[in-house]
Structures are given as C-alpha cells and as structure tokens.
Write a protein that holds these residues in place. Structure first.
Motif, mmCIF file in Angstrom:
data_model
loop_
_atom_site.group_PDB
_atom_site.id
_atom_site.type_symbol
_atom_site.label_atom_id
_atom_site.label_comp_id
_atom_site.label_asym_id
_atom_site.label_seq_id
_atom_site.Cartn_x
_atom_site.Cartn_y
_atom_site.Cartn_z
ATOM 1 N N LYS A 392 1.211 -5.565 0.733
ATOM 2 C CA LYS A 392 2.284 -5.572 2.077
ATOM 3 C C LYS A 392 3.454 -5.697 1.449
ATOM 4 O O LYS A 392 3.937 -7.014 1.689
ATOM 5 N N THR A 393 4.288 -4.776 0.938
ATOM 6 C CA THR A 393 5.703 -5.104 0.752
ATOM 7 C C THR A 393 6.542 -4.001 1.203
ATOM 8 O O THR A 393 6.397 -2.925 1.192
ATOM 9 N N GLY A 394 7.875 -4.199 1.458
ATOM 10 C CA GLY A 394 8.932 -3.287 1.903
ATOM 11 C C GLY A 394 9.021 -2.318 0.552
ATOM 12 O O GLY A 394 8.989 -1.059 0.835
ATOM 13 N N SER A 395 9.201 -2.652 -0.673
ATOM 14 C CA SER A 395 9.259 -1.882 -1.525
ATOM 15 C C SER A 395 8.669 -2.718 -2.781
ATOM 16 O O SER A 395 8.983 -3.867 -3.005
ATOM 17 N N GLN A 396 8.258 -1.777 -3.856
ATOM 18 C CA GLN A 396 7.932 -2.438 -5.122
ATOM 19 C C GLN A 396 9.013 -3.138 -6.085
ATOM 20 O O GLN A 396 8.798 -3.832 -6.718
ATOM 21 N N ASP A 397 10.285 -3.025 -5.627
ATOM 22 C CA ASP A 397 11.316 -3.414 -5.996
ATOM 23 C C ASP A 397 11.944 -4.793 -5.566
ATOM 24 O O ASP A 397 12.679 -5.698 -6.066
ATOM 25 N N TYR A 398 11.206 -5.148 -4.391
ATOM 26 C CA TYR A 398 11.462 -6.488 -3.980
ATOM 27 C C TYR A 398 10.881 -7.690 -4.604
ATOM 28 O O TYR A 398 9.740 -7.694 -5.229
ATOM 29 N N ALA A 399 11.433 -8.758 -4.712
ATOM 30 C CA ALA A 399 11.039 -9.995 -5.454
ATOM 31 C C ALA A 399 9.840 -10.551 -4.576
ATOM 32 O O ALA A 399 9.657 -10.402 -3.432
ATOM 33 N N VAL A 400 8.838 -11.042 -5.546
ATOM 34 C CA VAL A 400 7.650 -11.576 -5.281
ATOM 35 C C VAL A 400 7.500 -12.636 -4.115
ATOM 36 O O VAL A 400 6.818 -12.650 -3.063
ATOM 37 N N SER A 401 8.729 -13.431 -4.280
ATOM 38 C CA SER A 401 8.802 -14.489 -3.585
ATOM 39 C C SER A 401 9.180 -14.147 -1.876
ATOM 40 O O SER A 401 8.876 -15.015 -1.021
ATOM 41 N N THR A 402 9.410 -12.959 -1.764
ATOM 42 C CA THR A 402 9.500 -12.564 -0.418
ATOM 43 C C THR A 402 8.133 -12.096 0.402
ATOM 44 O O THR A 402 8.057 -11.774 1.522
ATOM 45 N N LEU A 403 7.392 -11.886 -0.345
ATOM 46 C CA LEU A 403 5.622 -11.432 0.045
ATOM 47 C C LEU A 403 5.248 -12.744 0.712
ATOM 48 O O LEU A 403 5.378 -13.692 0.551
ATOM 49 N N SER A 404 4.290 -12.234 1.727
ATOM 50 C CA SER A 404 3.395 -13.152 2.562
ATOM 51 C C SER A 404 2.705 -14.003 1.207
ATOM 52 O O SER A 404 2.322 -13.334 0.326
ATOM 53 N N GLY A 405 1.893 -15.096 1.411
ATOM 54 C CA GLY A 405 1.028 -15.772 0.467
ATOM 55 C C GLY A 405 -0.045 -14.835 0.168
ATOM 56 O O GLY A 405 -0.173 -14.749 -1.118
ATOM 57 N N GLY A 406 -0.852 -14.401 0.976
ATOM 58 C CA GLY A 406 -1.845 -13.455 0.514
ATOM 59 C C GLY A 406 -1.421 -12.088 0.017
ATOM 60 O O GLY A 406 -2.305 -11.873 -1.002
ATOM 61 N N ASN A 407 -0.404 -11.776 -0.153
ATOM 62 C CA ASN A 407 0.059 -10.565 -0.745
ATOM 63 C C ASN A 407 0.428 -11.002 -2.101
ATOM 64 O O ASN A 407 0.538 -10.279 -3.048
ATOM 65 N N GLN A 408 1.035 -12.318 -2.246
ATOM 66 C CA GLN A 408 1.391 -12.658 -3.638
ATOM 67 C C GLN A 408 0.165 -12.607 -4.167
ATOM 68 O O GLN A 408 0.348 -12.441 -5.611
ATOM 69 N N GLN A 409 -1.041 -13.376 -3.878
ATOM 70 C CA GLN A 409 -2.149 -13.229 -4.604
ATOM 71 C C GLN A 409 -2.830 -11.838 -4.960
ATOM 72 O O GLN A 409 -3.138 -11.837 -5.845
ATOM 73 N N LYS A 410 -2.626 -10.983 -4.150
ATOM 74 C CA LYS A 410 -3.076 -9.568 -4.462
ATOM 75 C C LYS A 410 -2.448 -9.097 -5.818
ATOM 76 O O LYS A 410 -2.865 -8.147 -6.596
ATOM 77 N N VAL A 411 -0.879 -9.425 -5.843
ATOM 78 C CA VAL A 411 -0.244 -8.828 -6.897
ATOM 79 C C VAL A 411 -0.877 -9.509 -8.310
ATOM 80 O O VAL A 411 -0.705 -8.894 -9.321
#
Ligand SMILES: Nc1ncnc2c1ncn2[C@@H]1O[C@H](COP(=O)(O)OP(=O)(O)OP(=O)(O)O)[C@@H](O)[C@H]1O
Ligand SMILES: [Mg+2]
Length: 507
Positions: A392-411
């Motif tokens: 779940k991210t606004g755009s693929q171009d957003y910095a990973v640091s703005t993702l929620s914890g769980g979504n960072q893991q998915k990346v």
C-alpha cells in the motif's frame, strides 16, 4: 457490538482525527477512547493508520482536524514534549535510548533529581531508578550504560521513564515484535500491573493471541477509518478479522504439494564457536524446510552463516553441488541464494530510496542488460511484485520511509522474490504482517516452491511451521535436536525438541 459510553469517563479521547501527507490520506477518521484502568487494543491491516494515530497522540504529527482530549480537556500538541507533559507516554517498537548514558541517566534525562544542596544528585537519581525497577519487578542495574541492552530491557526502561513522568496513558506500538516468549510475558505482567493501578494503556499488535490474552477492549480500523470497538471477552477473532479486512479471507496456509527434486542446499558440520555446532541438513528443489525453535536457539545465526554475513569455523555450505568458497553475501547471491532477513527495516531497505528502486535493488544487473536501467522497466518489475503483495503506497516513487511498517516489509520480500533464486531463506516471513497479507505471503512461498525453488523458512509461529513445511528441523541451544517429516510434525514434538536437552530429545 460497538458500544457507547458516557463522556468524561475516558482518560484520552480522539474523535474524527484526519491526517494527510500531500495527496496521501494516512488517517481519515482516527477515533479512540481510552479509559483509566483498561488495556485497549488497536488493530487493523498494514497501512490502516494505526501508527499515524499513535503519532498524533504522541505529538509527533498535528492532525488536520478532529477533537482530541486528555482527561476531558481539549489539547493540541505542537511537540512530543507537550504530549509527555500532560501524561501521555509512547513506547515504540525500537526504543530510542542514548547508548552512552547509564540506565538511570536515560530515565531522568533533562530533569535529574536534585539533592538538598540544590545540585543534581546522582545518588538520588540512582535510588529513584532502583525504586522504579523494584515496582516493576524487573532487575535492571541503573548504573550500567544503555548500550548492549536487549530490546526488551530497553522497553522496560522506557516504561520506567513513563511512570516517573506520572503517565496517565501508555501507548505501545507493536512492542512485542522483537521479543521472545519470556520477554513478552514479562512486558504483559508490567502492563497489567500499571492497568491495575489505574493507567490507560493502548496496545498495538498483529498477533491475535496477544490481543485476546492481554486487552479489555478492541478497536478496529480499516483504510484510515474507525470501524468499531468491542469488549474483548464478548467478541470472536473471526468477527474482528472480518471487520479488519472487509472481505472474505483465503486459507491461511494454502500449501500445495510440489514435486521434490534434487538437493539444492547441503550444509555439513557447520559450526561457530559458542553460537552453533554440528549443523547438518539439506534442502531439495521444491521443498520447504522450516527451521523451528525458540528465539535465541541460533536459527538466524545459521541462516546468516549460510548467506555469508557471519563467518563459521568449520563445515561446508554447498549449493547445487558447488561448495561456497567466499564467505560473503555477494558470493551467496551469485551462487543463487536469496535471503529475506529478520530485521527487514534495518537490513533490507534503503529508506530514502523509492519503493520501485528498493524493490528492484537486487534486480539491477538484469534490468541493466544494456548498461542502462530504464525507469520504465524498473517500475514495471516493481509494480508486478508490489501488486502481488498488495503493497500500500501512494506511488512507486515514494520513499520507502513513508510506508507503514508492514508495507516496508513487503517491499523487502518483493525485492528477493524478483531475483528468482535457487534457494530462498526467509527469516520470520510474516512477522508484523497483517492477516490478509499473511495468506498472500504463504501462497507466494508455496508458489515459489512449486516452481522448484528450495525454501528454508525460519519461523517462531508454530501454525505457520506446521502449515507450510515439508520437513521441520528444530534447534535448541545451537544444535539441531529433531528432524521431523511433515507427517510426524506436531506442535508437541516441536516444542519438546525446542526446549529439551539433546539427551532428552534423543530418547
Ligand atoms: N510521512 C508520510 N508520508 C506519506 N505517507 C505516509 C506517511 N506516514 C504514513 N503514511 C501512509 O499512511 C498510511 C498509514 O500508515 P500507518 O503507518 O499509520 O499504518 P499502520 O496501521 O501503522 O500499519 P502497520 O501495521 O503496517 O504498521 C500508509 O499508507 C502510509 O504509507
Ligand atoms: Mg504501524
């Protein structure tokens, strides 16, 4: 059964709080009410807005709108200090102590107690720190430096600090993610003690066993919105899950039988003094082998040695018949090993890079076949895996640091899946991942095995081990104490081998 309650009863209440970051609506209706003397759970899928709500309570973010009261009084925090000052303390998953200061100094930083002379009294500070730990029933030496303390001890120190600040509300955002079973029990004991003394506690976790064991009420969030609040003892897990995901869930462990092929990984007599010894096992193509055991048994250390991060003193690691010479991750990756690490946020991501760049970091060679990485190909590759994993991210171009914890893991998981390795090591693959995505990750691991990839899975969750593995290896104090084929693996046998000594397990 959502329930209403009289106003004035709550120690903290937030109603209809909203927060956007540019075009991203992180929180649309943040609503929570915490009563004195209760432990209140906040649950929701990855990216539901839980941590954003917590950061509003903590004074880290200022809400765009909403009604926020502490002890009935309207508040509007400009900084974390203002939030602390009225009695709201927040404990994050990774505490932020000063490593060079002592435990006591960390607790009283900026407000050291003074002695009769009016000067700062180190003695008084130590005495008060000791008293706090005695109250919490946890023996931590106030004079030692914070450096090297376990995460569990660091959290307890943060709690001691909260008590010394007279916190009325204690907020814990996924505090148990990095703790062992014993440490979780100790933390829960401390939390219950504070509740019984009248504190209101907000507790965030993706583990339903913890939520149902510890809390009095549960609030569910979905897509940045408040959904409902329940009494824990009158609601079922199924009801909560349905409200969290808003759709029907697939099976949690969709294991497919894959044909088992040739040996891919062969580990013989691997040893590292004081860490693990005599580790011998293999993993075949299409096979999922689980490495089970208690936290601290040496599972992650064995995985790190195989992947070339840590050295070993003796033994060999062979991949498809070739012995790995260089003890380096580069050599391991070149040989066809991929690894999704346990501590994904720290080890797996470059926080300032975009989602697309992170997801394709390992792919750069492939994508750059003609010497250039095309942004278009990069995005296409990243999008494919992000979609499968529902990042779940606004755009693929957003910095990973703005993702929620769980979504960072998915990346991180996406990054390694994209390399299509011969052997994939996954360390606690679904920790911090919500129920909906959990089944996605399980399905993916199963699919990869079905395509002939050998999987070595470290997991502390028994249902995951029993549901996914073709074979289970159990470790205890640096040794493999049992090897169980799927048909013989039961929770009891695994627990016995994980806790018993070698001699007992052999009997
Ligand atoms: N600083 C920010 N800039 C842009 N988007 C953000 C920012 N902070 C949070 N978001 C977005 O807001 C949404 C909610 O994130 P939040 O961290 O609150 O989720 P969460 O419920 O804590 O999830 P998890 O269970 O994965 O920790 C996510 O889509 C996230 O990407
Ligand atoms: Mg979060």
């Amino acid at each position: 059964m959502a329930e209403q309650q009289a106003p004035g009863e709550s120690v903290l209440s937030l109603v209809g709080a909203a927060k956007s970051f540019g075009p991203v609506v992180a929180l649309a209706d943040g609503t929570i009410d915490i009563r004195p003397g209760e432990i209140h759970a906040l649950v929701g899928e990855n990216g539901a807005g839980k941590s954003t709500l917590v950061k509003i309570l903590a004074g880290v973010h200022q809400p765009d709108s909403g009604d926020f009261r502490v002890a009935g009084e309207l508040v509007s925090f400009k900084s974390p200090a203002e939030s602390k000052a009225v009695g709201v303390s927040v404990i994050y998953q990774e505490p932020t102590l000063f490593p060079d200061l002592t435990v006591a100094e960390n607790i009283f930083i900026g407000r050291q107690p003074k002695g009769r002379s009016g000067l700062i009294s180190r003695r008084e500070m130590r005495r008060q720190a000791r008293e706090l730990f005695a109250r919490l029933g946890v023996p931590i030496d106030p004079d030692r430096v914070a450096e090297g303390l376990s995460i569990a001890d660091q959290q307890i120190i943060e709690i001691a600090k909260a008590i010394s600040l007279d916190a009325k509300v204690l907020v814990m955002d996924e505090p148990t993610a990095a703790l062992s079973g014993v440490e979780v029990e100790r933390l829960f004991g401390v939390a219950r003690g504070l509740r019984d003394k009248g504190a209101g506690i907000l507790f965030i976790s993706h583990r339903f066993d913890e939520v149902f064991d510890l809390t009095d009420r549960i609030t569910v969030m979905r897509d940045g919105r408040y959904i409902s609040t329940h009494d824990t003892h009158t609601v079922t897990i199924d009801e909560i899950v349905r409200e969290m995901v808003g759709r029907e869930l697939g099976a949690l462990f969709p294991k497919v039988e894959a044909p088992i092929g040739d040996t891919v990984l062969k580990v013989s007599g691997l040893a590292r003094a004081g860490v693990f010894s005599n580790i011998t096992f293999d993993v075949k193509a299409g096979e999922i082998v689980a490495l089970s055991g208690l936290v601290g048994a040496g599972r992650t250390e064995v995985a790190r040695a195989i992947f070339g991060i840590d050295p070993y003193d003796r033994g060999t690691v062979t991949l498809s018949g070739r012995t790995l010479a260089g003890h380096s991750p580069q050599a391991a990756i070149a040989a066809g090993i991929g690894m999704v690490p346990e501590d994904r946020r720290k080890q797996g991501l470059v926080m300032d890079l975009s989602v697309a760049k992170n997801a394709t970091l390992t792919l750069r060679k492939k994508l750059a076949r003609f010497g250039l990485i095309s942004g278009k190909r990069e995005r296409a590759a990243a999008e494919e895996w992000s979609k499968v994993l529902q990042v779940k991210t606004g755009s693929q171009d957003y910095a990973v640091s703005t993702l929620s914890g769980g979504n960072q893991q998915k990346v991180v998981i996406a990054k390694w899946l994209a390399t299509e390795p011969k052997l994939l090591i996954v360390d606690e693959p679904t920790r911090g991942i919500d129920v909906g995505t959990k089944s996605e990750v399980h399905r993916l691991i199963s699919d990869l095995a079905g395509r002939g990839i050998a999987i070595l899975m470290i997991s502390s969750e028994l249902p995951e081990v029993l549901g996914m593995a073709d074979r289970v290896l159990v470790m205890h104090e640096g040794r493999i104490t049992a090897e169980l084929p799927r048909s013989e693996a039961t929770a009891e046998r695994i627990m016995l081998a994980a806790t018993a000594t070698l001699e007992e397990a052999a009997r």
